[in-house]
Design an enzyme around this catalytic site. Structure first.
Site, PDB file in Angstrom:
ATOM      1  N   GLU A  38       1.293  -0.826   0.197  1.00 45.99           N
ATOM      2  CA  GLU A  38      -0.196  -0.226   0.335  1.00 45.99           C
ATOM      3  C   GLU A  38       0.729   1.048   0.076  1.00 45.99           C
ATOM      4  OE1 GLU A  38      -2.798   0.001   3.293  1.00 45.99           O
ATOM      5  OE2 GLU A  38      -3.512   2.692   2.246  1.00 45.99           O
ATOM      6  N   ARG A 263       5.860 -12.854   9.471  1.00 48.83           N
ATOM      7  CA  ARG A 263       6.374 -11.630   9.223  1.00 48.83           C
ATOM      8  C   ARG A 263       7.539 -11.503  10.027  1.00 48.83           C
ATOM      9  NH1 ARG A 263       2.940  -7.944   8.881  1.00 48.83           N
ATOM     10  NH2 ARG A 263       4.454  -6.171   9.660  1.00 48.83           N
ATOM     11  N   LYS A 273       4.255   0.750   9.097  1.00 49.51           N
ATOM     12  CA  LYS A 273       4.756   1.344   8.621  1.00 49.51           C
ATOM     13  C   LYS A 273       3.976   2.448   9.337  1.00 49.51           C
ATOM     14  CE  LYS A 273       3.196  -0.008   4.080  1.00 49.51           C
ATOM     15  NZ  LYS A 273       2.542  -0.165   3.502  1.00 49.51           N
TER      16      LYS A 273
HETATM   17  P1  ATP Z   1       2.586  -2.317   7.866  1.00 47.41           P
HETATM   18  O1  ATP Z   1       2.959  -3.220   8.647  1.00 47.41           O
HETATM   19  O2  ATP Z   1       4.066  -2.272   8.036  1.00 47.41           O
HETATM   20  O3  ATP Z   1       1.768  -1.561   7.306  1.00 47.41           O
HETATM   21  P2  ATP Z   1       1.462  -3.913   5.409  1.00 47.41           P
HETATM   22  O4  ATP Z   1       1.323  -5.733   5.512  1.00 47.41           O
HETATM   23  O5  ATP Z   1       0.024  -3.352   6.471  1.00 47.41           O
HETATM   24  O6  ATP Z   1       3.098  -3.481   6.581  1.00 47.41           O
HETATM   25  P3  ATP Z   1       1.892  -3.518   3.031  1.00 47.41           P
HETATM   26  O7  ATP Z   1       2.578  -2.426   2.522  1.00 47.41           O
HETATM   27  O8  ATP Z   1       0.131  -4.321   2.957  1.00 47.41           O
HETATM   28  O9  ATP Z   1       2.248  -3.059   4.686  1.00 47.41           O
HETATM   29  O10 ATP Z   1       2.873  -4.349   2.872  1.00 47.41           O
HETATM   30  C1  ATP Z   1       2.395  -5.508   1.554  1.00 47.41           C
HETATM   31  C2  ATP Z   1       3.520  -6.912   1.508  1.00 47.41           C
HETATM   32  O11 ATP Z   1       4.515  -6.105   2.421  1.00 47.41           O
HETATM   33  C3  ATP Z   1       2.292  -7.227   2.256  1.00 47.41           C
HETATM   34  O12 ATP Z   1       2.187  -8.536   1.400  1.00 47.41           O
HETATM   35  C4  ATP Z   1       2.856  -7.506   3.545  1.00 47.41           C
HETATM   36  O13 ATP Z   1       1.929  -8.920   4.612  1.00 47.41           O
HETATM   37  C5  ATP Z   1       4.287  -7.750   3.406  1.00 47.41           C
HETATM   38  N1  ATP Z   1       4.661  -7.048   4.130  1.00 47.41           N
HETATM   39  C6  ATP Z   1       4.403  -6.079   5.245  1.00 47.41           C
HETATM   40  N2  ATP Z   1       5.108  -6.635   6.456  1.00 47.41           N
HETATM   41  C7  ATP Z   1       5.944  -7.616   6.491  1.00 47.41           C
HETATM   42  C8  ATP Z   1       6.935  -7.389   7.570  1.00 47.41           C
HETATM   43  N3  ATP Z   1       7.331  -7.936   8.373  1.00 47.41           N
HETATM   44  N4  ATP Z   1       7.606  -9.253   7.336  1.00 47.41           N
HETATM   45  C9  ATP Z   1       7.629  -9.836   5.871  1.00 47.41           C
HETATM   46  N5  ATP Z   1       6.529  -9.057   4.464  1.00 47.41           N
HETATM   47  C10 ATP Z   1       5.484  -8.255   5.398  1.00 47.41           C
HETATM   48 MG    MG Z   2      -1.240  -4.150   4.039  1.00 41.76          MG
END
Ligand code: ATP
Ligand code: MG
Length: 553
Positions: A38, A263, A273
């Protein structure tokens, strides 16, 4: 068609799944993945794990990997974030097969929702947010059906069209999937799939005042792109039934398989984020690319290379068990990479003046030193040597601790790449602080030990006149507790000493024209990289990592 290469690399469970799918022809021998961030912040080291996995699985199997912006929350998303994500994925060394945005699919997503309503699988509801919460039930109690659940299809279709047309206030109506309010899985209790939100979208502008929800959008986007393996983190495991429900109801041309993995959680930092945005917005750090940030932009600015990050992602592996990774694991990957590749140079952090009394006045020698002792192909450089040099304050001791191998009064030490010097006299100021050493050099000791004497200590130095002033920024961990994310307030764990600026350092003259981003091993001091604040008047370096692990005892 089975792919024999998979046998070689099948060292994580997802690689095994992909290999098995080849055998069973599950996806007709195709592998199509995607990385779906995102654009509401910069990518962090956790995203790197997902990027390496998705792009890696695709590359190993002659497959494709899309970059897809999951942009359905207009309030928090921006072009800046989108561009930073593209920069970071490319920097990490990956090239997407195609780039998409969930917002590209807004019209299709709308039409699919119309279809769900027509089929009797979705309805328009007007419960308030509070009522929805109340009706949802709990983990132990079933939910309650909304009185609007059996609204006639024609009425829902009409309301949905008018939602789109902007006839209603934000929050007045939602569209919900009609699944099962008694499901033990709360995600299946008639989840919202559309909401009214008057927000300017960074790509679609004001074209829409309704936006689809993540769970509804994600599975359809995957299907539209022909994704075969939809890899996501474990918290989406409970959403998988909804993912499958939507695609089953819509009879999409393909039905990707969602598979979840743990994760990355890294000690002494934060990989969320939302919290990273808070650090930036409340100015606890100097922006998303502050070298203390676990963002890819921050790591890059600190001097970490993409190869070190890829190596880290490979070493930590991919499992279904949530666990914490020690920061030392990442730091060791960085160290190994820089030890191999960074050029050597000399910098003095806290200079102490050394006058070599028997060295000819006005003489300047150009000494040849190796750029990398283990890699002769990286060549040599010349460094000037003359009567006054600077050494590290700490490399001299008036009262030496036991086993001190550096310079003491009356003692000898070797200057790296140069001569052996002997300290004859120590000059102190009124407070007793050592401000200058009077030494002599032995001109028979250039590159070899003096006959019959063994000088074991070697220290770094720069020439006073021919060195450059520099600012060195020493970074430490941003948090002083291993799991700041688990605290009530993660800000309580911020390390107040995470940045130490040494403004009066001196570096060898060869660094005058060093390019931004170049990494060096400052001998005996650490790995450093030229910062973007660097300019002709002021050389600025960031410490990427110390030479040795100073954390594990
Ligand atoms: P955040 O909690 O940092 O906002 P998010 O999952 O909301 O993370 P996205 O931009 O949706 O952020 O993430 C894009 C991709 O990266 C998704 O497929 C998510 O599962 C993966 N991802 C995010 N954080 C991690 C992590 N700590 N380890 C592995 N993969 C991750
Ligand atoms: Mg997300």
């Amino acid at each position: 068609m089975s792919n024999p290469e998979n046998q070689i690399t099948a060292n994580n469970f997802i690689r095994h799944i992909v290999a098995d799918d080849f055998v069973t022809h599950k996806h007709n021998g195709k592998v199509a993945t995607r990385f779906p961030p995102e654009p509401n912040g910069y990518l962090h080291i956790g995203h790197a794990k997902s990027i390496c996995l998705n792009f890696g699985i695709a590359a190993e199997n002659n497959g494709t990997c899309n970059l897809r912006f999951d942009d359905t929350n207009p309030e928090k998303e921006s072009v800046e974030f989108m561009q930073s994500i593209e920069t970071d994925v490319a920097w990490l060394g990956f090239q997407w097969t195609a780039k998409f945005h969930a917002s590209d699919y807004f019209e299709q997503l709308y039409q699919y929702a119309v279809q769900l309503i027509q089929q009797g699988d979705a309805y328009v509801d007007d419960l308030t947010a509070e009522q929805i919460r109340e009706y949802r039930g709990t983990l132990t109690e079933p939910g309650k059906e909304s009185p609007n659940r059996n609204r006639p299809i024609a009425e829902s279709l009409d309301l949905f069209a008018r939602m789109r047309a902007g006839e209603f206030a934000d929050g007045a109506y939602i569209v919900r999937a009609k699944i099962d309010m008694a499901s033990p899985n709360i995600n299946m209790r008639d989840p919202t799939i559309y909401r009214i939100r008057r927000a300017h979208h960074y790509r679609t502008g004001d074209a829409w005042c309704i936006y689809p929800m993540y769970d509804y959008t994600h599975c359809i986007s995957d299907a539209l792109e022909g994704i075969t393996h939809s890899l996501c983190t474990l918290e989406f495991e409970d959403h998988r039934p909804l993912y499958d429900w939507v695609l089953d109801k819509l009879q999409t041309p393909c039905h990707p398989q969602q598979t979840e993995f743990a994760r990355l959680q890294l000690e002494y930092t934060i990989v969320s984020k939302r919290k990273l945005a808070q650090l930036v917005n409340e100015k606890h750090v100097n922006g998303w690319n502050d070298p203390r940030m676990p963002t890819l932009a921050g790591l890059r600015r600190a001097g970490v290379t993409p190869a070190a990050i890829r190596d880290f992602c490979e070493r930590i592996g991919v499992t279904k068990q949530n666990s914490w990774i020690e920061m030392g694991v990442l730091e060791n990957c960085i160290r190994e990479d820089l030890n191999e590749n960074a050029l050597r140079a000399m910098a003095v952090l806290k200079p102490l003046r050394v006058v070599i009394e028997n060295y000819p006045e006005n003489q300047v020698e150009q000494l040849q030193v190796s750029n990398h002792p283990q890699k002769p192909e990286l060549g040599h450089r010349t460094i000037p040597f003359s009567k006054v040099i600077l050494i590290e304050e700490d490399d001299f001791a008036l009262v030496p601790p036991p086993k001190f191998k550096r310079l003491i009064e009356g003692g000898e030490v070797r200057l790296r790449g140069s001569y052996v010097i002997k300290c004859n006299q120590v000059i102190c100021d009124e407070s007793g602080k050592v401000i200058e050493l009077r030494c002599s050099y032995d001109d028979a000791t250039l590159g070899k030990n003096p006959e019959g004497r063994k000088v074991s200590g070697v220290i770094h130095w720069v020439d006073e006149q021919h060195s450059m002033p520099a600012e060195l920024r020493l970074y430490d961990r941003l948090f002083n507790q291993p799991n700041p994310d688990t605290l009530d307030n993660f800000l309580d764990a911020i390390n107040p000493n995470s940045l130490e600026v040494l403004a009066d350092c001196r570096v060898e003259a060869s660094l005058a024209n060093a390019e931004i981003g170049t990494s060096y091993q400052f001998e005996r001091t650490g790995y450093f990289c030229v910062d973007s604040d660097n300019c002709a008047e002021k050389l600025v370096f960031n410490r990427t990592v110390t030479l040795r692990d100073t954390w594990t005892k």
